[in-house]
Scaffold this motif. Structure first.
Motif, PDB file in Angstrom:
ATOM      1  N   PHE A   1      12.437   2.970  -8.264  1.00 35.04           N
ATOM      2  CA  PHE A   1      11.331   2.887  -9.215  1.00 35.04           C
ATOM      3  C   PHE A   1      10.311   1.890  -8.710  1.00 35.04           C
ATOM      4  N   ASN A   2       9.053   2.244  -8.790  1.00 36.13           N
ATOM      5  CA  ASN A   2       7.993   1.395  -8.249  1.00 36.13           C
ATOM      6  C   ASN A   2       6.781   1.411  -9.170  1.00 36.13           C
ATOM      7  N   THR A   3       6.234   0.227  -9.433  1.00 36.47           N
ATOM      8  CA  THR A   3       4.978   0.095 -10.161  1.00 36.47           C
ATOM      9  C   THR A   3       3.942  -0.525  -9.238  1.00 36.47           C
ATOM     10  N   THR A   4       2.808   0.100  -9.120  1.00 35.67           N
ATOM     11  CA  THR A   4       1.692  -0.464  -8.361  1.00 35.67           C
ATOM     12  C   THR A   4       0.552  -0.727  -9.324  1.00 35.67           C
ATOM     13  N   VAL A   5       0.034  -1.953  -9.320  1.00 33.54           N
ATOM     14  CA  VAL A   5      -0.999  -2.362 -10.270  1.00 33.54           C
ATOM     15  C   VAL A   5      -2.266  -2.741  -9.516  1.00 33.54           C
ATOM     16  N   TRP A   6      -3.380  -2.182  -9.948  1.00 38.68           N
ATOM     17  CA  TRP A   6      -4.683  -2.558  -9.422  1.00 38.68           C
ATOM     18  C   TRP A   6      -5.516  -3.163 -10.558  1.00 38.68           C
ATOM     19  N   THR A   7      -6.683  -3.667 -10.241  1.00 34.98           N
ATOM     20  CA  THR A   7      -7.583  -4.144 -11.281  1.00 34.98           C
ATOM     21  C   THR A   7      -8.069  -2.999 -12.147  1.00 34.98           C
ATOM     22  N   SER A   8      -7.987  -1.775 -11.648  1.00 33.22           N
ATOM     23  CA  SER A   8      -8.492  -0.622 -12.391  1.00 33.22           C
ATOM     24  C   SER A   8      -7.404   0.181 -13.086  1.00 33.22           C
ATOM     25  N   GLY A   9      -6.144  -0.146 -12.875  1.00 34.67           N
ATOM     26  CA  GLY A   9      -5.095   0.635 -13.512  1.00 34.67           C
ATOM     27  C   GLY A   9      -3.759   0.417 -12.833  1.00 34.67           C
ATOM     28  N   HIS A  10      -2.812   1.330 -13.093  1.00 30.50           N
ATOM     29  CA  HIS A  10      -1.500   1.196 -12.486  1.00 30.50           C
ATOM     30  C   HIS A  10      -0.871   2.572 -12.301  1.00 30.50           C
ATOM     31  N   GLN A  11       0.150   2.611 -11.458  1.00 31.48           N
ATOM     32  CA  GLN A  11       0.842   3.847 -11.134  1.00 31.48           C
ATOM     33  C   GLN A  11       2.350   3.613 -11.181  1.00 31.48           C
ATOM     34  N   LEU A  12       3.075   4.571 -11.753  1.00 31.98           N
ATOM     35  CA  LEU A  12       4.534   4.565 -11.762  1.00 31.98           C
ATOM     36  C   LEU A  12       5.029   5.638 -10.808  1.00 31.98           C
ATOM     37  N   LYS A  13       6.052   5.298 -10.056  1.00 36.11           N
ATOM     38  CA  LYS A  13       6.597   6.241  -9.086  1.00 36.11           C
ATOM     39  C   LYS A  13       8.121   6.227  -9.184  1.00 36.11           C
ATOM     40  N   PHE A  14       8.723   7.397  -9.348  1.00 35.95           N
ATOM     41  CA  PHE A  14      10.173   7.537  -9.448  1.00 35.95           C
ATOM     42  C   PHE A  14      10.659   8.385  -8.273  1.00 35.95           C
ATOM     43  N   ASN A  15      11.505   7.827  -7.421  1.00 35.91           N
ATOM     44  CA  ASN A  15      12.137   8.579  -6.341  1.00 35.91           C
ATOM     45  C   ASN A  15      13.554   8.941  -6.763  1.00 35.91           C
ATOM     46  N   ILE A  16      13.809  10.226  -6.944  1.00 37.81           N
ATOM     47  CA  ILE A  16      15.121  10.714  -7.362  1.00 37.81           C
ATOM     48  C   ILE A  16      15.934  11.043  -6.114  1.00 37.81           C
ATOM     49  N   TYR A  17      17.086  10.385  -5.971  1.00 44.25           N
ATOM     50  CA  TYR A  17      17.936  10.601  -4.803  1.00 44.25           C
ATOM     51  C   TYR A  17      18.998  11.648  -5.104  1.00 44.25           C
ATOM     52  N   GLY A  18      19.292  12.476  -4.110  1.00 41.48           N
ATOM     53  CA  GLY A  18      20.309  13.497  -4.237  1.00 41.48           C
ATOM     54  C   GLY A  18      21.667  13.023  -3.771  1.00 41.48           C
TER      55      GLY A  18
ATOM     56  N   ASP B   1      23.259  13.602  -1.154  1.00 43.13           N
ATOM     57  CA  ASP B   1      23.332  13.270   0.273  1.00 43.13           C
ATOM     58  C   ASP B   1      22.672  11.929   0.598  1.00 43.13           C
ATOM     59  N   GLY B   2      22.146  11.227  -0.413  1.00 36.90           N
ATOM     60  CA  GLY B   2      21.569   9.919  -0.200  1.00 36.90           C
ATOM     61  C   GLY B   2      20.107   9.912   0.188  1.00 36.90           C
ATOM     62  N   SER B   3      19.483  11.083   0.225  1.00 39.56           N
ATOM     63  CA  SER B   3      18.061  11.153   0.563  1.00 39.56           C
ATOM     64  C   SER B   3      17.236  11.419  -0.686  1.00 39.56           C
ATOM     65  N   VAL B   4      15.924  11.176  -0.621  1.00 38.23           N
ATOM     66  CA  VAL B   4      15.037  11.424  -1.740  1.00 38.23           C
ATOM     67  C   VAL B   4      14.883  12.930  -1.940  1.00 38.23           C
ATOM     68  N   ALA B   5      15.314  13.408  -3.096  1.00 35.53           N
ATOM     69  CA  ALA B   5      15.241  14.837  -3.396  1.00 35.53           C
ATOM     70  C   ALA B   5      13.953  15.207  -4.112  1.00 35.53           C
ATOM     71  N   HIS B   6      13.348  14.221  -4.794  1.00 30.54           N
ATOM     72  CA  HIS B   6      12.147  14.518  -5.584  1.00 30.54           C
ATOM     73  C   HIS B   6      11.415  13.211  -5.878  1.00 30.54           C
ATOM     74  N   GLN B   7      10.096  13.286  -5.928  1.00 34.21           N
ATOM     75  CA  GLN B   7       9.282  12.135  -6.310  1.00 34.21           C
ATOM     76  C   GLN B   7       8.395  12.512  -7.489  1.00 34.21           C
ATOM     77  N   ALA B   8       8.501  11.727  -8.579  1.00 34.02           N
ATOM     78  CA  ALA B   8       7.675  11.936  -9.772  1.00 34.02           C
ATOM     79  C   ALA B   8       6.703  10.767  -9.890  1.00 34.02           C
ATOM     80  N   VAL B   9       5.424  11.067 -10.156  1.00 25.10           N
ATOM     81  CA  VAL B   9       4.381  10.044 -10.182  1.00 25.10           C
ATOM     82  C   VAL B   9       3.557  10.181 -11.454  1.00 25.10           C
ATOM     83  N   TRP B  10       3.199   9.027 -12.046  1.00 27.71           N
ATOM     84  CA  TRP B  10       2.291   8.997 -13.196  1.00 27.71           C
ATOM     85  C   TRP B  10       1.315   7.857 -13.008  1.00 27.71           C
ATOM     86  N   SER B  11       0.032   8.111 -13.208  1.00 29.71           N
ATOM     87  CA  SER B  11      -1.016   7.094 -13.045  1.00 29.71           C
ATOM     88  C   SER B  11      -1.830   6.984 -14.324  1.00 29.71           C
ATOM     89  N   ARG B  12      -2.369   5.786 -14.550  1.00 26.86           N
ATOM     90  CA  ARG B  12      -3.209   5.549 -15.714  1.00 26.86           C
ATOM     91  C   ARG B  12      -4.285   4.535 -15.341  1.00 26.86           C
TER      92      ARG B  12
END
Length: 349
Positions: free
Chosen positions: A106-123, A125-136
């Motif tokens: 899980f990652n949050t990136t914050v700028w002066t203009s807003g922020h973004q949430l990023k979820f990396n779902i692991y499968g 096998d230990g690798s990233v199977a899917h990435q979900a992103v939301w920005s505001r």
């Protein structure tokens, strides 16, 4: 309802790695961007390792492992102030299985203009199977933002709430990647030039929207004072054998009275559960540690007895009480304000 873990105030940044943080204790008191009415110190957090690009600052273990099923809904509540006035102020948090493999990043990136949430779902096998992103495109410079996340395997989606309002529902293949797996702990990181700051977190198997974590502070001696040390040791920033209550006596007890919950919180909230946590360490057979609580003069030894031999003040011993054990009913604030909390230790054998 099962509360898997509770974290109070946590504040760390790259420069604070040597300047601000006691390496074995991340229970930071701060006048910074925290819920001053709610937060105090985080328990159970220890330094892991450090690399040039990313610093692993702490693991937060669940009170019990959580097994995902096809119909699971795991909830995470976080309150943090979007204070950063720089680009790429990254907060990193990972959800781990007992064997250390990753379920989610899980990652949050914050700028002066807003922020973004990023979820990396692991499968599996230990690798990233899917990435979900939301920005505001909203920057919360003066207010604490309360986020709640629901990881809904039944519907394969992630729900995002901000200040109790649903903001987004994102599709994610959670069921195929998580069902049958166990979640055991969270690991927190600081990215280089970034920071990690929040004033409370709770992970539970019930909807957390509207929840707050109020941490009570021990402020005076209780009924039992059978250990060396006193309330000033419990409240010390350092977490070590030099600033602890200690005993060599089987069955010794130590209890404290705590600060009251403020009237304004009582007006706005009700008590969902009371959680008691103790961190301890033993170097001998006197290592079976239990939490105790005194309700209306009646003493209760709580069930989560734990061997803390060579625990080094690491993983906490946590007991959750959804109801008052004396009445069998939901807690009232008057009852919470009259409680004594403490601990007892017995021979392991």
């Amino acid at each position: 309802m099962t509360i898997l873990t509770i974290v109070g105030e946590l504040s760390a940044d790259f420069s604070a790695y040597t300047a601000n943080l006691v390496p074995s204790d991340f229970r930071i008191r701060s006048s910074g961007p925290h819920y001053s009415d709610y937060s105090r110190k985080s328990f159970s957090m220890k330094l892991n390792n450090a690399t040039y690009d990313m610093r692993s600052i702490a693991n937060q273990y669940f009170n019990q492992n959580y097994t995902f099923t096809d119909s699971s809904r795991l909830w995470v509540h976080m309150a943090n102030k979007m204070e950063y006035n720089v680009s790429n102020a990254n907060n990193y948090m990972y959800l781990h299985k007992p064997d250390g493999s990753i379920l989610m990043g899980f990652n949050t990136t914050v700028w002066t203009s807003g922020h973004q949430l990023k979820f990396n779902i692991y499968g599996p096998d230990g690798s990233v199977a899917h990435q979900a992103v939301w920005s505001r495109n909203v920057y919360y410079s003066d207010s604490t933002a309360n986020f709640d996340y629901c990881f809904d395997l039944a519907n394969d989606e992630i729900k995002i709430y901000l200040n109790e309002n649903l903001q987004a529902t994102i599709s994610a293949p959670l069921k195929e990647n998580w069902s049958g797996s166990e979640a055991s702990y969270l690991r927190f990181y600081i990215l280089r030039y970034g920071a990690l700051t929040f004033s409370q977190m709770v992970v539970a198997d019930e909807k957390t929207v509207g929840w707050r974590v109020k941490t009570l502070t021990p402020d005076s001696a209780g009924t039992y004072q059978e250990y060396s040390g006193d309330v000033s040791d419990i409240n010390s920033i350092a977490l070590s054998s030099e600033t602890a209550n200690s005993t060599d006596t089987h069955g010794a007890k130590q209890t404290y009275q705590y600060t009251d919950v403020q009237s304004e919180i009582q007006t706005d909230m009700k008590v969902a559960a009371v959680a008691v946590e103790t961190v301890g360490n033993s170097i001998g057979t006197l290592s079976s540690l239990s939490n105790i609580v005194i309700v209306d003069g009646e003493e209760y030894k709580l069930p989560n007895t734990t061997d803390v031999q060579s625990n080094n003040f690491g993983t906490g011993i946590v007991d959750q009480m959804d109801v008052n054990p004396r009445t069998g009913l939901a807690w009232t604030f008057d009852e919470v304000n009259s409680l004594e909390f403490g601990f007892t230790v017995e021979d392991l054998t």
